[in-house]
Design an enzyme around this catalytic site. Structure first.
Site, PDB file in Angstrom:
ATOM      1  N   ARG A   1       6.178   4.053   7.608  1.00  0.00           N
ATOM      2  CA  ARG A   1       5.755   2.841   8.325  1.00  0.00           C
ATOM      3  C   ARG A   1       5.835   1.647   7.368  1.00  0.00           C
ATOM      4  NH1 ARG A   1       0.444   2.281   8.608  1.00  0.00           N
ATOM      5  NH2 ARG A   1       0.118   4.292   9.608  1.00  0.00           N
TER       6      ARG A   1
ATOM      7  N   TYR B   1      12.394 -20.325  23.903  1.00  0.00           N
ATOM      8  CA  TYR B   1      12.728 -18.993  24.423  1.00  0.00           C
ATOM      9  C   TYR B   1      11.554 -18.473  25.275  1.00  0.00           C
ATOM     10  CZ  TYR B   1      13.478 -13.967  24.472  1.00  0.00           C
ATOM     11  OH  TYR B   1      13.619 -12.664  24.869  1.00  0.00           O
TER      12      TYR B   1
ATOM     13  N   ASP C   1      13.019 -20.343  14.364  1.00  0.00           N
ATOM     14  CA  ASP C   1      13.676 -19.225  15.053  1.00  0.00           C
ATOM     15  C   ASP C   1      15.173 -19.519  14.983  1.00  0.00           C
ATOM     16  OD1 ASP C   1      14.847 -17.487  16.842  1.00  0.00           O
ATOM     17  OD2 ASP C   1      13.226 -17.584  18.305  1.00  0.00           O
TER      18      ASP C   1
ATOM     19  N   LYS D   1      20.553 -10.068  18.437  1.00  0.00           N
ATOM     20  CA  LYS D   1      21.589 -10.992  18.895  1.00  0.00           C
ATOM     21  C   LYS D   1      22.759 -11.031  17.905  1.00  0.00           C
ATOM     22  CE  LYS D   1      18.403 -11.483  21.991  1.00  0.00           C
ATOM     23  NZ  LYS D   1      17.396 -12.534  21.984  1.00  0.00           N
TER      24      LYS D   1
HETATM   25  C1  LIG Z   1      16.001 -12.687  22.126  1.00  0.00           C
HETATM   26  C2  LIG Z   1      15.257 -13.750  21.454  1.00  0.00           C
HETATM   27  C3  LIG Z   1      13.981 -13.505  20.920  1.00  0.00           C
HETATM   28  C4  LIG Z   1      13.261 -12.184  21.090  1.00  0.00           C
HETATM   29  O1  LIG Z   1      13.904 -11.132  20.468  1.00  0.00           O
HETATM   30  P1  LIG Z   1      13.914  -9.607  20.997  1.00  0.00           P
HETATM   31  O2  LIG Z   1      14.741  -8.925  19.991  1.00  0.00           O
HETATM   32  O3  LIG Z   1      14.495  -9.623  22.363  1.00  0.00           O
HETATM   33  O4  LIG Z   1      12.483  -9.151  21.026  1.00  0.00           O
HETATM   34  C5  LIG Z   1      13.361 -14.550  20.250  1.00  0.00           C
HETATM   35  N1  LIG Z   1      13.943 -15.762  20.130  1.00  0.00           N
HETATM   36  C6  LIG Z   1      15.154 -16.035  20.641  1.00  0.00           C
HETATM   37  C7  LIG Z   1      15.730 -17.392  20.460  1.00  0.00           C
HETATM   38  C8  LIG Z   1      15.849 -15.046  21.314  1.00  0.00           C
HETATM   39  O5  LIG Z   1      17.053 -15.330  21.849  1.00  0.00           O
END
Ligand SMILES: *Cc1c(COP(=O)(O)O)cnc(C)c1O
Length: 379
Positions: A46, A98, A170, A195
């Site tokens: 973990r 988001y 982000d 992504k």
């Molecule tokens: C997809 C996304 C998230 C969340 O990520 P997950 O891997 O789906 O939990 C956060 N911020 C942005 C800009 C995103 O596109």
């Protein structure tokens, strides 16, 4: 080392016992100790796993951060960052956020006593005015989702330079290939590695990177204590994906530019939101802040209705109707009913997120096929 070399080599070295060029997928939950607490840096999985460490070092390298911690999802990474705050603390964030972040902020953390202000961060004065005595964090997302607005990272972080307010970016939409927030003055960078970093739509993951030692100690405490950790195979997939990040993103951006140009000339298309277009409100800022304009774009239909958007999405054959972004395949989605479905309609429309808005994540297929696909869907 330049970026493209780092994407392959940052923090990586052949595995010691065998010389394996890629790190093995360490499927273990625990590690043998010679005597109590006498081990080789790993005691329980973990807390840490060598496959995860390899991924963390790679992402830290790409974001010019001293350290990185990986999570089982992007929202788990966001959750860990917010958990470094205390009840009574105040967070400033963008009003074009988001949807999953908005849901987490307002439905999980607000009830626990964290206050949020959602402001138009493209207006630096609004950010300045939103700062309160108890503000501890500024949450920047740029380019924003789904309207591709650009927030000036340098200007926002300058506002809070000599304060104890932390800035977090982000960086999911841009990827470190296009934007490196720590070099622009941000304290922390966060990713949904699901992504562009993973890049193949086959894994869910998240990451937090920073050179702020005290903050990273708090994040590592979260990793150990709340345990939203990624499995070793997931880490391996993201690590593998990153090795082609620069090649994939470069091609996606080339394709996106051509698609944006095509859309601006089509009579059924209303407004096209793409930072690479000269008509985009923050085109100059994007040119300065980003290495290129990204492969995400949105547009409205001249007839603004959910039906006109649905009609197009039903007809595309190469663009797949799906949430998410940043993979090799092109995706089409409807923010108002999908990713931003949890945002009330009045809040949504006040932020400019119209019913007919369609979002594209442009992949690396042949761009002529992609344009032809959209063209036939508009008929
Ligand atoms: C997809 C996304 C998230 C969340 O990520 P997950 O891997 O789906 O939990 C956060 N911020 C942005 C800009 C995103 O596109």
């Amino acid at each position: 080392m330049k970026f493209n070399t780092k994407a392959i080599h940052a923090g990586q070295k052949p595995e010691e016992t065998s010389g394996a060029v890629m790190p093995p997928v360490f499927h273990t939950s625990t590690y043998a100790q010679k005597a109590p607490n006498d081990h080789q840096g790993y005691d329980y999985a973990r807390v840490g796993n060598p496959t995860r460490t390899a991924l963390e070092k790679l992402i830290a390298g790409l974001e010019e951060a001293d350290e990185c911690a990986c999570f089982s999802s992007g929202v788990a990474a966001i959750d860990a960052i917010l958990k470094t705050l205390k009840p009574g603390d105040h967070v400033i964030s963008t009003n074009d956020l988001y949807g999953g972040s908005y849901r987490l902020f307002t439905q999980v953390f607000e009830p626990y006593g964290i206050d949020f202000s959602f402001v138009d961060m493209t207006n630096i004065e609004e950010v300045d005015q939103a700062i309160q005595k108890n503000t501890r964090l500024i949450w920047i997302e740029t380019p924003t989702n789904p309207l591709l607005r650009i927030i000036d990272i340098d200007a926002v972080t300058n506002l809070i330079k000599n304060s104890d307010i932390l800035s977090v970016v982000d960086n999911t939409f841009a990827s470190p290939y296009l934007q490196q927030p720590l070099l622009l003055g941000a304290d922390v960078v966060m990713h949904s590695t699901t992504k562009y970093l993973g890049g193949h739509s086959d894994v869910i993951g998240g990451a937090v990177a920073s050179s702020n030692k005290e903050f990273m100690e708090k994040i590592k405490f979260q990793v150990k204590t709340t345990g939203a950790v990624p499995g070793p195979t997931d880490c391996y997939l993201i690590l593998r994906g990153i090795k082609t990040l620069h090649v994939r993103v470069e091609r996606s951006v080339q394709n996106a530019k051509k698609i944006a140009d095509f859309l601006t000339t089509h009579p059924r298309v209303g407004t096209v939101y793409y930072p690479g277009l000269k008509s985009h409100a923050q085109h100059q800022l994007a040119s300065r802040q980003m290495n290129d304009f990204g492969a995400m774009l949105s547009f409205t239909m001249t007839e603004d209705s959910i039906e006109s958007a649905f009609d197009v999405m039903k007809k595309t054959k190469i663009f797949t109707l799906a949430e998410s972004l940043g993979g090799v395949e092109s995706l089409i989605s409807h923010p108002a009913s999908m990713t931003h479905g949890s945002i009330p309609k009045d809040v949504r429309e006040a932020a400019g997120l119209m019913d007919s808005l369609i979002r594209l994540s442009v992949g690396i297929e042949d761009v002529e096929d992609l344009i032809e696909d959209l063209n036939q869907a508009f008929e």
